[in-house]
Design an enzyme around this catalytic site. Structure first.
Site, PDB file in Angstrom:
ATOM      1  N   GLY A  40      35.438  16.204  45.557  1.00 48.95           N
ATOM      2  CA  GLY A  40      36.462  16.822  46.383  1.00 48.95           C
ATOM      3  C   GLY A  40      36.784  18.250  46.014  1.00 48.95           C
ATOM      4  N   SER A 179      51.475  33.807  47.707  1.00 48.53           N
ATOM      5  CA  SER A 179      51.847  32.538  47.112  1.00 48.53           C
ATOM      6  C   SER A 179      50.834  32.177  46.034  1.00 48.53           C
ATOM      7  CB  SER A 179      51.943  31.463  48.200  1.00 48.53           C
ATOM      8  OG  SER A 179      52.646  30.339  47.718  1.00 48.53           O
ATOM      9  N   HIS A 441      57.412  24.020  14.709  1.00 48.04           N
ATOM     10  CA  HIS A 441      57.382  25.488  14.638  1.00 48.04           C
ATOM     11  C   HIS A 441      56.035  25.923  14.062  1.00 48.04           C
ATOM     12  CE1 HIS A 441      58.640  29.622  13.871  1.00 48.04           C
ATOM     13  NE2 HIS A 441      58.062  29.486  12.674  1.00 48.04           N
TER      14      HIS A 441
END
Length: 468
Positions: A40, A179, A441
């Site tokens: 697809g 867009s 972190h």
């Protein structure tokens, strides 16, 4: 030849093969009909090849900025567009081969190449063959929309599919449409070395987003030399000695722009206009999307629609979730609903924009008492270390329930960091639970507890952090 199956899946995009896998595992005989290439849009002309091109563009940009990091790469960098294109095609091809190998090894599945058209609610024709089944699933996808704009028939414009075939860098790429698809190609080709102009009919880019997000995205693109023309109220085309002349008719600036290439990125339309849906009695809306209920069933018993063609989501991940909903309800005794899905998506410019749930504007319109918090990416240590501090994070919550309503992260690794918020929303936990998490972190995600700790009653819209 007439053939009978337990189920027919029309279209081998993101939802179709996965659903075929679930159905065959349940012991059903399944026909998968595909008129194009297996995999697809995403695999062949969508996410996979375009994000591979985005990666090449990012590499080019980092090379240009090498001196900032103490890396000498010379005064000029070169772009081998043939190799860029071939790399994207190679990644796409390997993905398609993997899908095909999986499908062809699926016991109980028959792959039929050709265009399926309904003859009745239980029968489809593919060439000379008639296939019948009590269950039919539509996964036919969508294609680039090419509206009838003045002069468009007299010039050669490109769609997002054609852009993937370019083996040279455009001298000047004019992108019609401000867009998601258009902006990704705009930044990509600017980084490859093209002059780029984005032409948008509306007053701002990505109009579905909050205004501060839109302004920040425009500033990011402008910093890289991309021209943006909004309020282009009368777009038209005509041939020019140097390519194509585009009439923009803006309130300010030159009335026309001349491009060597023009990309038309003004939305997509579903591939439902040549399926014979009327013969099956399947209802579609005014735009051609198949009408479905909350379980993705059409108005005709035994027929479902999944993926881009149903208008309930235009993303690979929503298409895959469509298959999960249908399979859970049909095979697992579930009661899954599309309305339970929390919408999330990303715009893959650099830095990316990641969005989940409601925007601030949408949340205000609900009438709830809302809390809002916003922090610039310049507060994120990881972004500072990487020299990528443009953008911001924003979160919106319900003041009474303490549920997170939505968030936007425009910044480095925002497309990954947003998932912590998405997961908290899916789990339905109040925001203080996530606020007291202890993130690693240095990461981009570590600012999220601080962001949540800053939630305050919403007031008038804050000034844009476009230059943060």
């Amino acid at each position: 030849m007439n053939q009978s199956f337990d189920a027919i899946v029309i279209g081998a995009g993101q939802a179709g093969p996965a659903l075929a896998g679930r159905l065959t595992e349940a012991g059903m005989r399944v026909a998968l009909v595909e008129r194009g290439r297996l995999g697809g849009t995403c695999v062949n002309i969508g996410c996979i090849p375009t994000k591979t091109l985005v990666a090449s563009a990012y590499a080019a940009q980092i090379a240009r900025r090498g001196r900032e990091y103490g890396v000498e790469v010379g005064p000029e960098i070169g772009i081998d567009m043939v190799r860029v294109r071939d790399r994207a095609q190679g990644v796409s091809t390997r993905a398609r081969i993997n899908v095909e190998t999986w499908l062809r090894g699926m016991k109980g599945l028959t792959i039929i190449e050709g265009h399926a058209r309904f003859e009745s609610p239980t029968t489809v024709r593919v060439g000379d063959d008639l296939l019948t089944a009590p269950r039919i699933f539509l996964n036919v996808g969508a294609r680039a929309n090419v509206p009838d704009m003045p002069g468009i028939g007299g010039v050669e414009v490109l769609t997002s599919t054609a852009m993937l075939q370019l083996d040279t860098v455009p001298r000047h790429l004019v992108v019609i449409g401000g867009s998601y698809i258009g902006l990704e190609f705009a930044q990509m080709h600017r980084r490859f070395g093209a002059q780029v102009t984005v032409v948008e009919m509306g007053p701002r880019l990505i109009a579905r987003e909050d205004e501060d997000v839109s302004e920040a995205v425009r500033a990011i693109l402008a910093d890289e030399g991309i021209r943006v023309r909004t309020n282009a109220t009368c777009i038209a085309f005509k041939p020019h000695a140097e390519g194509i002349e585009v009439t923009v008719d803006c309130n300010s600036g030159e009335p026309t722009v001349v491009g060597s290439h023009v990309l038309l990125a003004v939305g997509r339309r579903p591939n439902t206009d040549d399926l014979g849906l009327d013969r099956a009695g399947v209802a579609v809306d005014a735009r051609g999307y198949v009408t479905v209920d909350d379980t993705l069933a059409t108005n005709v018993p035994g027929i479902w629609a999944l993926g881009d063609c149903n208008g309930r989501g235009a993303f690979t991940h929503t298409a895959y979730n469509d298959h999960e909903i249908v399979a859970a309800n049909l095979l697992d005794g579930g009661s899954r609903r599309v309305s339970e899905r929390i919408p999330g998506y990303a715009l893959y410019i650099d830095p990316p924009l990641a969005r989940v749930g409601l925007s601030e504007t949408e949340a205000r319109r609900t009438g709830r008492t809302i809390l809002v918090s916003k922090r610039p990416m310049s507060r994120v240590g990881r972004a500072i270390e990487r020299g990528e501090t443009k953008g911001f994070m924003k979160v919106v919550a319900d003041a009474q329930t303490q549920q997170i309503l939505g968030a936007a992260i425009l910044g480095a690794s925002g497309d990954e960091a947003i998932h912590g918020i998405l997961d908290a929303m899916h789990a339905g936990v109040p925001y203080p639970v996530l606020q007291w998490a202890v993130p690693i972190h240095p990461t981009v995600s570590e600012l999220i507890p601080t962001l949540l700790g800053g939630l305050k009653p919403a007031v008038a819209a804050e000034p844009s952090l476009a230059n943060a």
